[in-house]
Design an enzyme around this catalytic site. Sequence first.
Site, PDB file in Angstrom:
ATOM      1  N   PRO A   1       0.790  -1.231   0.000  1.00 21.26           N
ATOM      2  CA  PRO A   1       0.000   0.000   0.000  1.00 21.26           C
ATOM      3  C   PRO A   1       0.823   1.282   0.000  1.00 21.26           C
ATOM      4  O   PRO A   1       1.858   1.359   0.650  1.00 21.26           O
ATOM      5  CB  PRO A   1      -0.823  -0.115   1.294  1.00 21.26           C
ATOM      6  CG  PRO A   1      -0.093  -1.106   2.132  1.00 21.26           C
ATOM      7  CD  PRO A   1       0.554  -2.057   1.183  1.00 21.26           C
ATOM      8  N   ASN A   2       0.307   2.238  -0.744  1.00 23.87           N
ATOM      9  CA  ASN A   2       0.844   3.603  -0.856  1.00 23.87           C
ATOM     10  C   ASN A   2       2.112   3.711  -1.695  1.00 23.87           C
ATOM     11  O   ASN A   2       2.565   4.820  -1.981  1.00 23.87           O
ATOM     12  CB  ASN A   2       1.079   4.244   0.532  1.00 23.87           C
ATOM     13  CG  ASN A   2      -0.211   4.422   1.291  1.00 23.87           C
ATOM     14  OD1 ASN A   2      -1.171   4.947   0.736  1.00 23.87           O
ATOM     15  ND2 ASN A   2      -0.267   3.951   2.524  1.00 23.87           N
TER      16      ASN A   2
ATOM     17  N   ARG B   1       5.165  12.241  -3.238  1.00 25.04           N
ATOM     18  CA  ARG B   1       5.122  12.804  -1.871  1.00 25.04           C
ATOM     19  C   ARG B   1       6.291  12.253  -1.071  1.00 25.04           C
ATOM     20  O   ARG B   1       6.855  11.219  -1.407  1.00 25.04           O
ATOM     21  CB  ARG B   1       3.837  12.395  -1.145  1.00 25.04           C
ATOM     22  CG  ARG B   1       2.625  12.551  -1.989  1.00 25.04           C
ATOM     23  CD  ARG B   1       1.514  13.302  -1.338  1.00 25.04           C
ATOM     24  NE  ARG B   1       0.461  13.438  -2.334  1.00 25.04           N
ATOM     25  CZ  ARG B   1      -0.641  12.700  -2.365  1.00 25.04           C
ATOM     26  NH1 ARG B   1      -0.870  11.822  -1.421  1.00 25.04           N
ATOM     27  NH2 ARG B   1      -1.530  12.862  -3.318  1.00 25.04           N
TER      28      ARG B   1
ATOM     29  N   TYR C   1      11.336   8.672   0.849  1.00 25.52           N
ATOM     30  CA  TYR C   1      11.240   7.578  -0.127  1.00 25.52           C
ATOM     31  C   TYR C   1      11.841   7.909  -1.498  1.00 25.52           C
ATOM     32  O   TYR C   1      11.773   7.087  -2.409  1.00 25.52           O
ATOM     33  CB  TYR C   1       9.766   7.164  -0.288  1.00 25.52           C
ATOM     34  CG  TYR C   1       9.182   6.629   0.999  1.00 25.52           C
ATOM     35  CD1 TYR C   1       9.706   5.472   1.576  1.00 25.52           C
ATOM     36  CD2 TYR C   1       8.141   7.272   1.651  1.00 25.52           C
ATOM     37  CE1 TYR C   1       9.192   4.969   2.765  1.00 25.52           C
ATOM     38  CE2 TYR C   1       7.620   6.779   2.837  1.00 25.52           C
ATOM     39  CZ  TYR C   1       8.150   5.637   3.385  1.00 25.52           C
ATOM     40  OH  TYR C   1       7.647   5.141   4.554  1.00 25.52           O
TER      41      TYR C   1
ATOM     42  N   ASN D   1       7.642  -5.937  -1.265  1.00 29.18           N
ATOM     43  CA  ASN D   1       7.710  -4.842  -0.308  1.00 29.18           C
ATOM     44  C   ASN D   1       6.294  -4.705   0.245  1.00 29.18           C
ATOM     45  O   ASN D   1       5.432  -4.099  -0.393  1.00 29.18           O
ATOM     46  CB  ASN D   1       8.155  -3.535  -0.978  1.00 29.18           C
ATOM     47  CG  ASN D   1       8.266  -2.405   0.036  1.00 29.18           C
ATOM     48  OD1 ASN D   1       7.774  -2.522   1.159  1.00 29.18           O
ATOM     49  ND2 ASN D   1       8.908  -1.314  -0.355  1.00 29.18           N
TER      50      ASN D   1
ATOM     51  N   ALA E   1       3.357  -0.891   4.737  1.00 33.37           N
ATOM     52  CA  ALA E   1       2.904  -0.869   6.137  1.00 33.37           C
ATOM     53  C   ALA E   1       2.420  -2.244   6.612  1.00 33.37           C
ATOM     54  O   ALA E   1       2.467  -2.543   7.813  1.00 33.37           O
ATOM     55  CB  ALA E   1       1.806   0.169   6.301  1.00 33.37           C
TER      56      ALA E   1
ATOM     57  N   ASP F   1       1.198 -15.600   6.577  1.00 36.88           N
ATOM     58  CA  ASP F   1       0.645 -16.958   6.437  1.00 36.88           C
ATOM     59  C   ASP F   1       0.567 -17.375   4.966  1.00 36.88           C
ATOM     60  O   ASP F   1       0.814 -18.538   4.636  1.00 36.88           O
ATOM     61  CB  ASP F   1      -0.756 -17.043   7.063  1.00 36.88           C
ATOM     62  CG  ASP F   1      -0.712 -17.073   8.586  1.00 36.88           C
ATOM     63  OD1 ASP F   1       0.384 -17.225   9.152  1.00 36.88           O
ATOM     64  OD2 ASP F   1      -1.789 -16.935   9.215  1.00 36.88           O
TER      65      ASP F   1
ATOM     66  N   HIS G   1      12.665  -3.310   1.464  1.00 36.44           N
ATOM     67  CA  HIS G   1      12.193  -1.990   1.915  1.00 36.44           C
ATOM     68  C   HIS G   1      13.109  -0.925   1.351  1.00 36.44           C
ATOM     69  O   HIS G   1      14.336  -1.086   1.360  1.00 36.44           O
ATOM     70  CB  HIS G   1      12.180  -1.902   3.443  1.00 36.44           C
ATOM     71  CG  HIS G   1      11.233  -2.874   4.045  1.00 36.44           C
ATOM     72  ND1 HIS G   1       9.882  -2.697   4.001  1.00 36.44           N
ATOM     73  CD2 HIS G   1      11.453  -4.066   4.631  1.00 36.44           C
ATOM     74  CE1 HIS G   1       9.284  -3.735   4.559  1.00 36.44           C
ATOM     75  NE2 HIS G   1      10.221  -4.588   4.954  1.00 36.44           N
TER      76      HIS G   1
ATOM     77  N   SER H   1      13.448   2.147   2.615  1.00 34.48           N
ATOM     78  CA  SER H   1      14.117   2.778   3.749  1.00 34.48           C
ATOM     79  C   SER H   1      14.682   1.711   4.685  1.00 34.48           C
ATOM     80  O   SER H   1      14.282   0.538   4.612  1.00 34.48           O
ATOM     81  CB  SER H   1      13.121   3.661   4.506  1.00 34.48           C
ATOM     82  OG  SER H   1      12.064   2.862   5.023  1.00 34.48           O
TER      83      SER H   1
ATOM     84  N   ARG I   1      14.338   3.525  11.814  1.00 33.44           N
ATOM     85  CA  ARG I   1      13.180   4.408  11.890  1.00 33.44           C
ATOM     86  C   ARG I   1      12.405   4.168  13.190  1.00 33.44           C
ATOM     87  O   ARG I   1      12.959   3.642  14.154  1.00 33.44           O
ATOM     88  CB  ARG I   1      12.311   4.223  10.636  1.00 33.44           C
ATOM     89  CG  ARG I   1      13.090   4.571   9.346  1.00 33.44           C
ATOM     90  CD  ARG I   1      12.232   4.472   8.110  1.00 33.44           C
ATOM     91  NE  ARG I   1      11.132   5.441   8.141  1.00 33.44           N
ATOM     92  CZ  ARG I   1      10.092   5.400   7.318  1.00 33.44           C
ATOM     93  NH1 ARG I   1      10.017   4.447   6.387  1.00 33.44           N
ATOM     94  NH2 ARG I   1       9.135   6.295   7.409  1.00 33.44           N
TER      95      ARG I   1
HETATM   96  O1  CA2 Z   1      10.760   1.534   3.314  1.00 36.41           O
HETATM   97  C1  CA2 Z   1       9.850   0.909   2.789  1.00 36.41           C
HETATM   98  O2  CA2 Z   1       9.913   0.425   1.666  1.00 36.41           O
HETATM   99  C2  CA2 Z   1       8.529   0.718   3.555  1.00 36.41           C
HETATM  100  O3  CA2 Z   1       8.046  -0.586   3.256  1.00 36.41           O
HETATM  101  C3  CA2 Z   1       7.595   1.777   3.035  1.00 36.41           C
HETATM  102  C4  CA2 Z   1       6.266   1.799   3.771  1.00 36.41           C
HETATM  103  C5  CA2 Z   1       6.471   1.848   5.277  1.00 36.41           C
HETATM  104  O4  CA2 Z   1       5.221   1.733   5.947  1.00 36.41           O
HETATM  105  C6  CA2 Z   1       7.388   0.741   5.763  1.00 36.41           C
HETATM  106  O5  CA2 Z   1       7.578   0.875   7.150  1.00 36.41           O
HETATM  107  C7  CA2 Z   1       8.721   0.805   5.055  1.00 36.41           C
HETATM  108  C8  CA2 Z   1       5.439   3.008   3.363  1.00 36.41           C
HETATM  109  C9  CA2 Z   1       5.182   3.121   1.901  1.00 36.41           C
HETATM  110  C10 CA2 Z   1       4.522   4.428   1.659  1.00 36.41           C
HETATM  111  O6  CA2 Z   1       5.028   4.976   0.476  1.00 36.41           O
HETATM  112  C11 CA2 Z   1       4.831   6.299   0.254  1.00 36.41           C
HETATM  113  C12 CA2 Z   1       5.424   6.820  -0.868  1.00 36.41           C
HETATM  114  C13 CA2 Z   1       5.301   8.142  -1.149  1.00 36.41           C
HETATM  115  C14 CA2 Z   1       4.552   8.954  -0.333  1.00 36.41           C
HETATM  116  C15 CA2 Z   1       3.934   8.435   0.790  1.00 36.41           C
HETATM  117  C16 CA2 Z   1       4.070   7.093   1.061  1.00 36.41           C
END
Ligand code: CA2
Length: 165
Positions: free
Chosen positions: A10-11, A18, A23, A74, A77, A87, A100, A102, A107
């Site tokens: 997701p996202n 953003r 990221y 990946n 969240a 599972d 990931h 990041s 973090r």
């Molecule tokens: O570092 C990563 O790849 C994460 O999987 C990214 C997730 C975060 O919840 C993990 O803890 C680490 C978040 C992805 C959200 O991506 C966005 C990209 C641009 C703007 C806002 C969110």
Amino acid sequence: MLRLLVLHGPNLNLLGTREPSVYGQVSLSDIDKSITRRSGELGIAVQTKQSNSEGELVTWIQNARGHFDGIIINPAAYTHTSIAIRDAIAAVALPTVEVHLSNIHQREEFRHHSFVAGVAIGQIAGFGPTGYLLALEALTTHLGTRHTSSRTRADLRKKPAASRR
Ligand code: CA2
């Protein structure tokens, strides 16, 4: 030909639009293009997919059995919340690499735990989009080594003892 499924959670569709300080500025479509380019060089087939829905990701993982040799994911969240994704990975028993962008361990505390890590063959975190290319190399090597070693064992069985020295 090895077939790998790359899943983005997701996202991640918002990448490049953003939070560039966390990221980066590269879009998901650019990441997918570089994955496709590198998979061509490695001589493997790759399919990339993104979903904001936990259930859809679970279904794609379930359906991977018989169609793919390994998974790169990946879970975003869902990494930190989803027993369902864990599972599903355990159930299909396909070698899976967790990626990931990041370094989740640098973090917030809640990002330090991954439900997926325990069922993955490994985790790559903190290298930005390069992490997906590292995962491609790692999974291709892992699967290649597995295949090569079983071939080698079969070859050894066929050869007479004298020619093995
Ligand atoms: O570092 C990563 O790849 C994460 O999987 C990214 C997730 C975060 O919840 C993990 O803890 C680490 C978040 C992805 C959200 O991506 C966005 C990209 C641009 C703007 C806002 C969110």
